[in-house]
Design an enzyme around this catalytic site. Structure first.
Site, PDB file in Angstrom:
ATOM      1  CD  GLU A 165      -5.487  -5.999  -1.289  1.00  9.27           C
ATOM      2  OE1 GLU A 165      -5.041  -4.882  -1.145  1.00  9.27           O
ATOM      3  OE2 GLU A 165      -6.515  -6.445  -0.496  1.00  9.27           O
ATOM      4  CG  ASN A 191      -0.344  -0.209   2.489  1.00  9.38           C
ATOM      5  OD1 ASN A 191       0.644  -0.837   2.511  1.00  9.38           O
ATOM      6  ND2 ASN A 191      -1.147   0.358   3.417  1.00  9.38           N
ATOM      7  CG  MET A 192       2.234   4.849  -2.285  1.00  9.76           C
ATOM      8  SD  MET A 192       3.096   5.082  -4.072  1.00  9.76           S
ATOM      9  CE  MET A 192       1.590   5.762  -4.872  1.00  9.76           C
ATOM     10  CD  GLU A 193      -1.481   5.135   4.361  1.00  4.86           C
ATOM     11  OE1 GLU A 193      -0.917   5.952   5.051  1.00  4.86           O
ATOM     12  OE2 GLU A 193      -2.097   4.170   4.673  1.00  4.86           O
ATOM     13  CG  HIS A 203      -6.079  -0.008  -1.109  1.00  7.30           C
ATOM     14  ND1 HIS A 203      -7.551  -0.501  -0.691  1.00  7.30           N
ATOM     15  CD2 HIS A 203      -6.238   1.344  -1.080  1.00  7.30           C
ATOM     16  CE1 HIS A 203      -8.129   0.633  -0.095  1.00  7.30           C
ATOM     17  NE2 HIS A 203      -7.450   1.431  -0.427  1.00  7.30           N
ATOM     18  CB  CYS A 230      -8.883  -4.459  -2.884  1.00  7.61           C
ATOM     19  SG  CYS A 230      -7.775  -3.280  -2.358  1.00  7.61           S
ATOM     20  CB  CYS A 268     -10.930  -2.760   1.607  1.00  2.42           C
ATOM     21  SG  CYS A 268     -10.316  -2.110   0.279  1.00  2.42           S
TER      22      CYS A 268
HETATM   23 ZN   LIG Z   1      -7.942  -2.578  -0.374  1.00  2.00          ZN
END
Ligand SMILES: [Zn+2]
Length: 285
Positions: free
Chosen positions: A92, A77-79, A90, A120, A117
Site C-alpha cells: 500500500e 511489498n519490498m523486503e 508495504h 499501512c 496491516c
Molecule cells: Zn502493511
C-alpha cells in the site's frame, strides 16, 4: 476472468509490463474485459504482486492506488535481506508513494490483495482525506472503519496531507546548486522539494541513475506516528523494481536532503548498500 485471459488482453492492447495505467488505458481494459472497475483492479493485482521483492517472508502483496486524476498506480511489498524487518516497504505504501511521484493530490481507492496491516492503516491516514475506500478480494471498507479513534496529522497541528503539502524551496536559497547537467541530482532535489516532512522538516529526495540513462526517483513521506514514514531510498528502489529494472543497473545514486535534526543519508546508504556497490552521493541544503 482468468489470469491468462487478462494477460492476452493486455498483450493485445500493448499494455503488458506496465506499472501505471492512464485513464485511457483503463477505459480500454474496462471495455475489453467487460469488468467493473473494482473487478478489473482486483484482476490486475497479480501483476503488482509479481513485482514484490520478498527474500525474507516469501509473502507477496500487491496493491493499486487509484488517483483522483484517474491514473492507476501499482505497488508491491519490498523486503531487503540483511536488514532489520522495519526496513520493509508495504504494498500500500509503494502504491501511494508511486501516486505521489506523479503528483496525485487525492487517492480515490486502494485495492489490495490482503487486509491492510496496522502500519499501512496509519500510513494511509496521513493522506488526511475525508474518506478513503479500501477494496479487498471479498470485501470493502472505508479507512475510518479500519482505524477508529485514529491519531494523525491533525493531532500535531497539520492541516495538509501527505499528497498536498506545500512545495519546498531547497537549493533556491543559497549558492550550493547542483550542476545543471546533472539531471539525476536535479531530480533528487526536485523530489526533496516535493517531499512531505512536516514533523522533522527533513525534506529529502533520491534519484537512481541507471545504465540506460533512466532515472528512478523517490521522495520522503513522513507520518505523524513517525515509524510508518516512508524513506526516499525505499520509494526509489520500489520504483526500480516496479518498472522492471534490477539493482545491478544502478550507476549513480543521489540523495538531497534538508539540514535538520533528522537525517536520511545513513539509512538510505545502508539500504542501497545491501543491493548495490554504487556510492550514495549526498547534498545537504
Ligand atoms: Zn502493511
Amino acid at each position: 476472468m482468468t489470469n491468462d485471459a487478462l494477460k492476452q488482453t493486455l498483450q493485445l492492447h500493448r499494455l503488458e509490463g506496465l506499472c501505471r495505467f492512464s485513464p485511457e488505458q483503463i477505459a480500454i481494459l474496462l471495455h475489453a474485459t467487460r469488468l467493473g472497475e473494482d473487478a478489473l483492479a482486483l484482476a490486475l493485482l497479480p501483476l503488482a504482486r509479481q513485482k514484490a521483492q520478498v527474500p525474507v517472508s516469501g509473502f507477496r502483496v500487491g496493491a493499486i492506488a487509484i488517483g483522483g486524476s484517474g491514473h492507476w498506480y501499482l505497488g508491491a511489498n519490498m523486503e531487503t535481506g540483511g536488514l532489520p524487518l522495519n526496513s520493509a516497504l508495504h504494498a500500500e505504501q509503494a502504491a501511494i508513494g508511486h501516486a505521489a511521484l506523479f503528483d496525485e493530490h487525492h487517492i480515490e481507492k486502494i485495492i489490495v490483495s490482503a487486509s491492510p496491516c496496522g502500519h499501512c492503516r496509519q500510513f494511509m491516514h496521513e493522506l488526511n482525506q475525508d474518506s478513503l475506500m479500501l477494496v479487498l478480494p471479498d470485501d470493502h471498507f472505508m479507512l475510518d472503519e479500519l482505524l477508529p479513534h485514529a491519531f494523525g496529522p491533525a493531532d500535531l497541528g497539520q492541516s495538509c496531507g501527505m499528497l498536498n503539502s506545500p512545495i519546498g524551496s531547497l537549493g533556491q536559497q543559497n549558492d550550493q546548486q547542483p550542476t545543471a547537467q546533472d539531471l539525476a541530482c536535479l531530480a533528487a532535489q526536485a523530489e526533496a522539494n516535493a517531499s512531505y516532512a512536516p514533523y522533522s522538516h527533513n525534506r529529502a529526495g533520491v534519484a537512481l541513475l541507471l545504465d540506460n540513462g533512466h532515472i528512478c526517483r523517490g521522495r520522503y513521506l513522513e507520518n505523524a506516528a513517525f515509524n510508518p514514514s516512508l524513506g526516499p531510498m525505499q520509494l526509489a528502489l520500489s520504483q526500480l523494481f516496479l518498472q522492471g529494472y534490477g539493482a545491478d543497473q544502478i550507476r549513480r545514486a543521489f540523495i538531497v536532503e534538508a539540514s535538520a535534526d533528522v537525517q536520511q543519508y545513513d539509512a538510505a546508504a545502508r539500504l542501497l548498500g545491501q543491493l548495490s556497490a554504487v556510492t550514495l552521493d549526498r547534498l545537504v541544503l
